[in-house]
Design a protein around this motif. Structure first.
Motif, short mmCIF file in Angstrom:
data_model
loop_
_atom_site.label_atom_id
_atom_site.label_comp_id
_atom_site.label_asym_id
_atom_site.label_seq_id
_atom_site.Cartn_x
_atom_site.Cartn_y
_atom_site.Cartn_z
N LYS A 184 15.18 120.82 -69.30
CA LYS A 184 15.98 120.41 -70.46
C LYS A 184 15.08 119.90 -71.58
CE LYS A 184 19.78 117.37 -71.84
NZ LYS A 184 20.73 116.32 -71.39
N MET A 185 14.04 119.13 -71.21
CA MET A 185 13.10 118.61 -72.20
C MET A 185 12.36 119.75 -72.90
SD MET A 185 11.58 115.39 -69.97
CE MET A 185 10.31 114.95 -71.16
N LEU A 186 11.99 120.78 -72.14
CA LEU A 186 11.27 121.91 -72.73
C LEU A 186 12.16 122.73 -73.65
CD1 LEU A 186 9.14 123.20 -69.72
CD2 LEU A 186 8.27 122.34 -71.89
N ARG A 187 13.45 122.77 -73.37
CA ARG A 187 14.37 123.60 -74.15
C ARG A 187 14.89 122.90 -75.39
NH1 ARG A 187 17.87 126.25 -69.17
NH2 ARG A 187 16.49 128.04 -68.78
N GLU A 188 14.75 121.58 -75.46
CA GLU A 188 15.26 120.85 -76.62
C GLU A 188 14.56 121.33 -77.88
OE1 GLU A 188 16.48 116.60 -74.52
OE2 GLU A 188 14.70 116.74 -75.80
N GLY A 189 15.33 121.65 -78.88
CA GLY A 189 14.79 122.10 -80.15
C GLY A 189 14.64 123.59 -80.26
N ASP A 190 14.90 124.34 -79.16
CA ASP A 190 14.76 125.81 -79.22
C ASP A 190 15.72 126.43 -80.21
OD1 ASP A 190 13.85 126.61 -75.76
OD2 ASP A 190 12.75 125.68 -77.42
N GLU A 191 16.89 125.78 -80.36
CA GLU A 191 17.88 126.35 -81.27
C GLU A 191 17.41 126.30 -82.72
OE1 GLU A 191 18.26 123.77 -79.36
OE2 GLU A 191 18.82 122.00 -80.52
N ASN A 192 16.41 125.46 -82.97
CA ASN A 192 15.89 125.36 -84.34
C ASN A 192 14.77 126.34 -84.62
OD1 ASN A 192 17.66 123.20 -84.76
ND2 ASN A 192 16.17 121.72 -83.95
#
Length: 945
Positions: A184-192
């Motif tokens: 989850k930490m690694l995926r945070e911000g992927d949408e940006n």
């Protein structure tokens, strides 16, 4: 190897000191010192080189040679110290006042002095000749066998961590939650649409499962990336080999023969950059030990959108340095929970689905407690208890393993693997830290080791050496302590707001490794009542730890005549026979009797025997209950640390003022020191001393210009004495910590206002000495002040808190009034930039609340204590909203009731405080206290009318 290198370091320094002109050595002796110094420096370099390898990788000749070098260094240092003791004694007699009585003594001793000096020069000359001859033999042996680089013909050992990489994830109890959290930490911000690769560092000590967790994350995610690689760096990395392995894993077909290719680091970095360009990749870099290694490796990563790099390390400093962009994260591994530890343990031992038998429940809990939630320790112990047959081993075998866990674990292959993993951290330590680390084997299992006690002992043993010229020994030793904590080799205890631990513990498994290594090197001898602890007759005991692990301890094992080389004695239980044997230990440097009750009527202990211990550097008598402290302590001219907090009413001997080398002096509160304390010009730490009686003592304090830490009790009622004290404190410009408590004396506000604090003051406690806030408490005078505790009669919140809020480095504030104030402080009495670093805030006995701090102030505040009237909160006059304090974790409030409806108002106010905490994002813990002071309440009511 490292013990020999560690022993040699102080000897090299002392030999260099002998060459100074002040010792006026004979030409023959000086030439011998120079020759020996040159040979020893070459040996030192060789020892440091071979010390980087585990013992099993070294030839037997190397170990024998290192042992002989160690003995040479010990013996030579003893000779040098004996010479220095005599020289120092003569110098002391030369400083005695020149009255008639002393002139006669001086005349009578003149021939003795000349004879003694001549004898000392002769003895050190003979010792030097003998040492030179032995050093030459050892030098020839070193060259004959080329010992510097010879590591034997042993094959490379297999890294036991490889096994963990291929375990089925279903076997790894408790890993799913951690794995999903990291994903989850690694995926945070992927949408940006991340424009740079994201990095996450997993940090923790050996055996916690960093590699296992990282591999689980890698295996779960690799299918979502275009390519990936999993490589280990290790302690002494071959960067080119790492890059080649990375390329091979990224594209096995394209780089099938990369290992045979001749490429330098720059070419490999370019190759990796080109391959990764515009690809979404996942790279796992396991076991990074050095920041410089990371700086080289990260050059190979292209800035491809959505890529990720996972790293593992044992060092906190390395984890913080491993970054690629501003969105990088650090994940600190924690031990397994009690439930996960139990599940992992039982899964390894009992057949699928079966429960732990009731008769084994308690012993299994005790075993798990010793494992401390470390997966590797749990798995290792479980493997010793697991049976190939579908039968459970009998309870006595469980008990045997439990009893052996602290010392000498059974020699199974899995235990060796665990120790080998833990030893990686040891062999990565620099030479000086290895010796300091092994020194921890002196302390018993589960013992809380005070930081200051450990550091002063390191100094006394000569283990704290070198460093920057401006660094003082304690500060250098403190950096050693912090580095061991940073490497997860010791567990810090009671960390304050400045990140300083008051003490440390050593995990049982780490202690087992330390004790084993220390025993192999014959560094520390531990006597704990077991047959195995009895030292062999051929072993030279130098550091002795007398512990109380067993109820029956046979004292007759300690034969003082067989230990002439003893340098250090530590007692963790009272033993009168051993204490009475102290005069036999002529070269003792450390004597630590802390906690031994010598005040019992059955113990007729005479400590005057310490007068024979002329080499003593550390004398610890804390909590010994000694009734009378011997005047003979004043003869210990080389003493550096003296702990006289005996826990009784014993007076400090007046002879203490002769100890010109003393750097640290602890005494019980309410003790007054003798006139002459100004002679203690080397003192860096002095606690706790009663002042306020005579002008002489207060004036002499100003001569102790090296003081770094000072704690005083003020009991005076004379303004001239107070003036002398303030002037003396003004001379102490190196003070970093100053604590002053008033105990029954008078306040002198005007006199104290004239004081100018030292520029490096970081801790200041000023309790009951003034009526109002001193004028010198401000940001320009105290730029480094981090911890402040101050008690005054009355606070002016709108003025005083404004001033305190501007202290740029303040992390801890304890502000208290001696008289209760009920007047409500107005909201927002400070600016939005106030208290930028404050972590803990305690405001006692004057009415405040969270609302006096606006949004933006106290951004790092974690703990808040305030005092308020229940009526003001319940009636809505005092806002207890706290959501504007983003870091809040704990809130304590003392609620003062009205005369009437006490319970209703208290309950209502407490409910409102808890409601405010419930809507805070952090859900801080709330503690509510009832406060009753009817006399002051009525008095304040009258004043307000």
């Amino acid at each position: 190897m490292e013990i020999a290198a560690g022993v040699m370091t102080p000897l090299l320094r002392k030999l260099g000191g002998l060459l100074l002109d002040e010792y006026n050595l004979e030409k023959r002796v000086k030439k011998g010192v120079t020759s020996l110094l040159t040979e020893l420096e070459m040996m030192h370099a060789a020892l440091r080189k071979v010390g980087k390898k585990p013992p099993e990788e070294l030839d037997e000749q190397v170990r024998i040679w290192a042992d002989k070098v160690r003995e040479l260094c010990y013996n030579m240092e003893d000779a040098v110290d004996a010479f220095m003791v005599l020289v120092e004694g003569n110098r002391y007699h030369e400083r005695v006042p020149n009255n008639m009585k002393n002139r006669v003594k001086k005349f009578l001793k003149k021939t003795t002095k000349l004879f003694s000096r001549g004898k000392a020069l002769h003895e050190i000359g003979d010792a030097m000749d003998e040492a030179k001859e032995l050093a030459k033999e050892l030098g020839d042996l070193r060259q004959r066998y080329m010992l510097e680089g010879h590591a034997g013909e042993t094959r490379d050992t297999i890294d036991p961590r490889l096994e963990v990489m291929y375990k089925d994830v279903s076997e790894l109890v408790g890993i799913e939650h951690k794995r999903d959290k990291l994903i989850k930490m690694l995926r945070e911000g992927d949408e940006n649409g991340m424009q740079q690769p994201k990095a996450i560092s997993i940090v923790g000590s050996g055996g916690l499962g960093k590699t296992t967790l990282a591999k689980a994350v890698y295996d779960k995610l690799i299918g979502q990336y275009a390519c990936g690689a999993f490589v280990s760096v290790s302690r002494n990395p071959d960067i080119k080999k790492i890059f080649k392995k990375m390329l091979h894993q990224l594209d096995r077909k394209r780089y099938a023969s990369i290992n045979e290719a001749v490429r330098d680091e720059e070419q490999l970095i370019d190759e990796l950059n080109m391959f990764l360009h515009c690809k979404r990749y996942l790279i796992l870099i396991d076991d990074i030990w050095d920041e410089e290694d990371w700086r080289i490796i990260k050059c190979a990563f292209s800035k491809s959108v959505g890529s990720a790099v996972i790293m593992t390390t044992r060092k906190i400093s390395v984890s913080k340095a491993c970054h690629l962009s501003g969105d990088d994260m650090v994940y600190e591994m924690k031990p397994l929970t009690e439930g996960d530890s139990q599940r992992l343990f039982y899964k390894r031992i009992f057949p699928q689905g079966s429960d732990c038998p009731s008769q084994l429940e308690q012993v299994s809990r005790n075993i798990l407690r010793k494992c401390g939630g470390v997966p590797l320790a749990i798995i290792t112990i479980a493997s010793l208890l697991a049976s190939n047959e579908q039968q459970i081993k009998p309870k006595y075998q469980w008990d045997n393993i439990l009893n052996s866990m602290g010392r000498g674990l059974a020699e199974g292959g899995s235990v060796k693997d665990m120790r080998r993993i833990l030893s990686f951290s040891y062999y990565d330590l620099p030479s000086h830290l290895k010796t300091c680390f092994l020194y921890l084997s002196i302390f018993p299992e589960d013992f809380e080791i005070r930081r200051d006690r450990l550091i002063w002992r390191w100094i006394a043993e000569g283990l704290v050496q070198g460093g920057k010229q401006e660094s003082r020994p304690f500060e250098l030793g403190e950096s050693y302590f912090n580095e061991l904590a940073n490497r997860n080799l010791i567990q810090p205890v009671d960390i304050d707001v400045e990140g300083r631990a008051s003490a440390c513990r050593v995990h049982d498994m780490v202690l087992d490794l330390i004790c084993s290594l220390s025993s192999e090197e014959n560094f520390v001898t531990v006597l704990d009542g077991t047959v195995q602890s009895k030292p062999s007759s051929h072993i030279k005991v130098r550091l002795l730890s007398f512990q109380n692990s067993m109820s029956e301890l046979t004292t007759h094992w300690v034969d003082a005549t067989s230990m002439p080389q003893l340098r250090s004695v530590t007692l963790f239980r009272t033993d009168v026979d051993l204490i009475q044997a102290l005069p036999s230990f002529q070269i003792l440097r450390v004597l630590d009797l802390e906690g031994c009750n010598l005040g019992e009527s059955s113990h007729k202990v005479d400590l005057s025997c310490v007068e024979n211990l002329l080499h003593l550097r550390y004398l610890g008598l804390r909590d010994t209950r000694v009734g009378i402290l011997p005047m003979e302590i004043g003869k210990l001219r080389f003493l550096e640390t003296l702990d006289l907090r005996v826990g009784g009413s014993a007076e400090v001997p007046s002879s203490v003022v002769r100890l010109g080398h003393l750097m640290c002096l602890y005494v019980d509160p309410d003790v007054r020191l003798s006139v002459g304390m100004g002679n203690l010009v080397s003192l860096e730490e002095l606690t706790t001393v009663k002042v306020g009686g005579t002008v002489a003592i207060e004036k002499e304090l100003g001569q102790l210009i090296e003081l770094r830490v000072l704690q005083l009790e003020w009991t005076g009622d004379d303004d001239s004495v107070c003036s002398s004290l303030v002037v003396s404190l003004g001379n102490l410009r190196k003070l970093q910590s100053l604590i002053i408590f008033r105990q029954g004396g008078l306040r002198f506000d005007v006199i104290w206002d004239s004081w100018v604090p030292p520029p490096h003051l970081r801790t200041f406690e000023f309790v009951g000495c003034t009526l109002t806030m001193p004028k010198w408490i401000n940001s320009s005078v105290l730029p480094l002040l981090s911890i402040l505790r101050i008690e005054v009669k009355r606070v002016q919140p709108e003025v005083d808190i404004q001033i305190l809020g501007k202290l740029p480095a303040l992390r801890f504030l304890y502000l208290e009034t001696t008289k209760v104030q009920y007047t409500r402080a107005e909201s927002f009495i400070v600016g939005a930039d106030a208290f930028p670093c404050l972590r803990e805030c305690y405001l006692y006995y004057f009415q405040t609340g969270p609302s006096i701090f606006p949004r933006g102030a106290m951004p790092r505040l974690e703990v808040l204590y305030f005092f308020a009237r229940a009526l003001h909160i319940a009636g809505g006059e005092l806002d207890v909203g706290m959501d504007h304090l983003p870091s809040l974790r704990r809130v304590m409030v003392s609620l003062c009731p009205e005369k009437d409806d006490i319970i209703d108002k208290i309950d209502e106010a407490a409910a409102m405080v808890r409601l405010s905490a419930a809507v805070h994002p952090n859900r801080p813990t709330i503690v509510v206290f009832d406060f009753y002071l009817p006399t002051e309440w009525e008095q304040e009511e009258e004043e307000r009318r």
